[in-house]
Design a protein around this motif. Structure first.
Motif, PDB file in Angstrom:
ATOM      1  N   VAL A 296      17.005   5.999  -7.465  1.00 30.89           N
ATOM      2  CA  VAL A 296      16.354   5.350  -8.605  1.00 30.89           C
ATOM      3  C   VAL A 296      16.200   3.853  -8.361  1.00 30.89           C
ATOM      4  CG1 VAL A 296      16.630   4.709 -11.043  1.00 30.89           C
ATOM      5  CG2 VAL A 296      17.004   7.063 -10.320  1.00 30.89           C
ATOM      6  N   ASN A 297      17.231   3.208  -7.830  1.00 32.68           N
ATOM      7  CA  ASN A 297      17.133   1.770  -7.555  1.00 32.68           C
ATOM      8  C   ASN A 297      16.100   1.486  -6.472  1.00 32.68           C
ATOM      9  OD1 ASN A 297      18.990   1.070  -9.504  1.00 32.68           O
ATOM     10  ND2 ASN A 297      20.737   1.115  -8.105  1.00 32.68           N
ATOM     11  N   GLY A 298      15.968   2.409  -5.513  1.00 35.04           N
ATOM     12  CA  GLY A 298      14.909   2.276  -4.516  1.00 35.04           C
ATOM     13  C   GLY A 298      13.535   2.405  -5.137  1.00 35.04           C
ATOM     14  N   TYR A 299      13.386   3.366  -6.032  1.00 38.16           N
ATOM     15  CA  TYR A 299      12.112   3.533  -6.747  1.00 38.16           C
ATOM     16  C   TYR A 299      11.773   2.273  -7.546  1.00 38.16           C
ATOM     17  CZ  TYR A 299      11.919   8.655  -5.993  1.00 38.16           C
ATOM     18  OH  TYR A 299      11.829   9.913  -5.458  1.00 38.16           O
TER      19      TYR A 299
ATOM     20  N   GLU B 226       1.392   1.000  -4.089  1.00 38.72           N
ATOM     21  CA  GLU B 226       0.349   1.934  -4.535  1.00 38.72           C
ATOM     22  C   GLU B 226       0.799   3.375  -4.354  1.00 38.72           C
ATOM     23  OE1 GLU B 226      -4.392   2.940  -3.733  1.00 38.72           O
ATOM     24  OE2 GLU B 226      -3.507   1.056  -3.021  1.00 38.72           O
ATOM     25  N   TRP B 227       1.514   3.624  -3.248  1.00 37.97           N
ATOM     26  CA  TRP B 227       2.070   4.952  -2.993  1.00 37.97           C
ATOM     27  C   TRP B 227       3.530   4.819  -2.597  1.00 37.97           C
ATOM     28  CZ3 TRP B 227      -0.347   9.267  -4.321  1.00 37.97           C
ATOM     29  CH2 TRP B 227      -1.743   9.227  -4.485  1.00 37.97           C
ATOM     30  N   VAL B 228       4.361   5.745  -3.100  1.00 37.76           N
ATOM     31  CA  VAL B 228       5.791   5.716  -2.810  1.00 37.76           C
ATOM     32  C   VAL B 228       6.195   7.086  -2.267  1.00 37.76           C
ATOM     33  CG1 VAL B 228       8.104   5.374  -3.735  1.00 37.76           C
ATOM     34  CG2 VAL B 228       6.176   4.070  -4.678  1.00 37.76           C
TER      35      VAL B 228
ATOM     36  N   LEU C 295       7.073   7.654 -15.054  1.00 38.58           N
ATOM     37  CA  LEU C 295       8.190   8.600 -14.981  1.00 38.58           C
ATOM     38  C   LEU C 295       9.528   7.890 -15.132  1.00 38.58           C
ATOM     39  CD1 LEU C 295       7.055  10.882 -12.002  1.00 38.58           C
ATOM     40  CD2 LEU C 295       7.009  11.460 -14.430  1.00 38.58           C
ATOM     41  N   LEU C 296       9.681   6.764 -14.447  1.00 36.31           N
ATOM     42  CA  LEU C 296      10.945   6.025 -14.512  1.00 36.31           C
ATOM     43  C   LEU C 296      11.253   5.572 -15.939  1.00 36.31           C
ATOM     44  CD1 LEU C 296      10.719   3.815 -11.277  1.00 36.31           C
ATOM     45  CD2 LEU C 296      12.211   5.796 -11.650  1.00 36.31           C
ATOM     46  N   ALA C 297      10.207   5.235 -16.674  1.00 37.28           N
ATOM     47  CA  ALA C 297      10.394   4.779 -18.056  1.00 37.28           C
ATOM     48  C   ALA C 297      10.920   5.889 -18.952  1.00 37.28           C
ATOM     49  CB  ALA C 297       9.071   4.250 -18.612  1.00 37.28           C
ATOM     50  N   GLN C 298      10.751   7.149 -18.519  1.00 40.27           N
ATOM     51  CA  GLN C 298      11.165   8.280 -19.345  1.00 40.27           C
ATOM     52  C   GLN C 298      12.395   9.007 -18.804  1.00 40.27           C
ATOM     53  OE1 GLN C 298       9.826   8.491 -22.228  1.00 40.27           O
ATOM     54  NE2 GLN C 298       8.331   6.909 -21.689  1.00 40.27           N
TER      55      GLN C 298
ATOM     56  N   TYR D 184       0.831  -1.193   0.000  1.00 45.36           N
ATOM     57  CA  TYR D 184       0.000   0.000   0.000  1.00 45.36           C
ATOM     58  C   TYR D 184       0.873   1.253   0.000  1.00 45.36           C
ATOM     59  CZ  TYR D 184      -3.586   3.389   1.347  1.00 45.36           C
ATOM     60  OH  TYR D 184      -4.428   4.466   1.376  1.00 45.36           O
ATOM     61  N   PHE D 185       1.911   1.246   0.824  1.00 47.12           N
ATOM     62  CA  PHE D 185       2.751   2.433   0.982  1.00 47.12           C
ATOM     63  C   PHE D 185       4.186   1.989   1.218  1.00 47.12           C
ATOM     64  CE2 PHE D 185       4.549   6.234   2.813  1.00 47.12           C
ATOM     65  CZ  PHE D 185       3.728   7.298   2.430  1.00 47.12           C
ATOM     66  N   SER D 186       5.112   2.552   0.452  1.00 53.46           N
ATOM     67  CA  SER D 186       6.517   2.249   0.684  1.00 53.46           C
ATOM     68  C   SER D 186       7.308   3.548   0.775  1.00 53.46           C
ATOM     69  CB  SER D 186       7.089   1.364  -0.433  1.00 53.46           C
ATOM     70  OG  SER D 186       7.025   2.016  -1.679  1.00 53.46           O
ATOM     71  N   ILE D 187       8.378   3.495   1.540  1.00 56.72           N
ATOM     72  CA  ILE D 187       9.288   4.627   1.685  1.00 56.72           C
ATOM     73  C   ILE D 187      10.641   4.220   1.110  1.00 56.72           C
ATOM     74  CG2 ILE D 187      10.516   6.139   3.289  1.00 56.72           C
ATOM     75  CD1 ILE D 187       8.194   5.818   5.237  1.00 56.72           C
ATOM     76  N   VAL D 188      11.163   5.031   0.211  1.00 59.13           N
ATOM     77  CA  VAL D 188      12.472   4.794  -0.379  1.00 59.13           C
ATOM     78  C   VAL D 188      13.484   5.702   0.325  1.00 59.13           C
ATOM     79  CG1 VAL D 188      13.870   5.096  -2.465  1.00 59.13           C
ATOM     80  CG2 VAL D 188      11.590   4.060  -2.610  1.00 59.13           C
TER      81      VAL D 188
END
Length: 248
Positions: free
Chosen positions: A80-83, A92-94, A171-174, A4-8
């Motif tokens: 970026v690797n965390g994302y 669902e949310w980062v 976003l990461l894809a771009q 549901y929610f992750s913190i990087v």
């Protein structure tokens, strides 16, 4: 697995505060989202002190902590690797923050309250406790982005941002290739250009009490020049990437 929610959280040479910071943020997740699947993803960016040892010692004791070790690639690469790990876990949310204990968990709620109004919400350091050189460069960066892209973002590189997981994948894809030095700036610019209201919510920034700043003096100037060049080059690709983000 879905979260549901992750913190990087990237980490580099933070042995003096890493246990305290991890406990603070994992407790925040447990208290704020009871019954939900959450995770604090700490990316240890090749620390040379005892950060790795301390993280490995506490990881088995904290259910919602995930530790990732990597060779030193810099703060941006660790972010970026965390994302990517958060996206892999279908978060669902980062949320992204740093491990230097300069932010407070309570301020996340200010961003969380805007989640239905935007896929990309940012804080900004209204009062910032950093070296004068960093403050000057942040101001230059703010106006560089404005003149280069016609987009005003108060604190484009702030490590305090809430992103909808599905939007983060777009976003990461771009992201430019090769990976830019400060990817969070590019994510913020693309999100803003794609029509997201970042809100730029004022948050608390505390004085750093432990560790040392990894980029200082001439090295700081060098990487800033590098970032400015990357931003200027990115102008040529931005419109096409924004179209792809909207289309996706």
């Amino acid at each position: 697995m879905s979260l549901y929610f992750s913190i990087v959280m990237p980490a580099y040479n933070e042995e003096e505060c890493i246990e305290q910071v991890v406990t603070m943020w994992t407790s925040f997740l447990n208290n704020t989202f009871p019954g939900k699947e959450t995770k604090l993803i700490v990316v240890n960016d090749g620390s040379k002190d005892r950060t790795k040892v301390l993280l490995d010692a506490i990881a088995p004791k904290i259910d919602n902590l995930l530790v990732v070790h990597q060779p030193n690639g810099g703060h941006g690469n660790a972010v970026v690797n965390g994302y990517k790990k958060a996206a892999e876990l279908n978060s669902e949310w980062v949320f992204q923050t740093d491990s230097d204990d300069q932010f407070v968990t309570e301020d996340v709620i200010k961003l969380w309250e805007k989640r239905n109004d935007s896929n990309f919400v940012m804080g900004y350091r209204q009062i910032r406790y950093d070296a004068p050189a960093r403050l000057v460069i942040t101001r230059i960066l703010k106006y560089t982005i404005f003149f280069a892209y016609g987009t005003f973002i108060n604190d484009a590189n702030i490590p305090f941002r809430l992103i909808k997981g599905s939007f983060l994948k777009k976003l990461l894809a771009q992201l430019p290739n090769p990976e830019p030095f400060a990817p969070n700036i590019f994510l913020a610019v693309m999100a803003k250009k794609a029509g997201q209201n970042t809100f730029d919510i004022p948050i608390t920034h505390k004085e750093r009490l432990t560790g040392t700043v990894s980029i200082l003096r001439w090295k700081l100037l060098k990487v800033c020049i590098q970032s400015f060049k990357e931003l200027l080059r990115f102008r040529l690709d931005l419109n096409g990437k924004v179209k792809l983000i909207k289309a996706a």
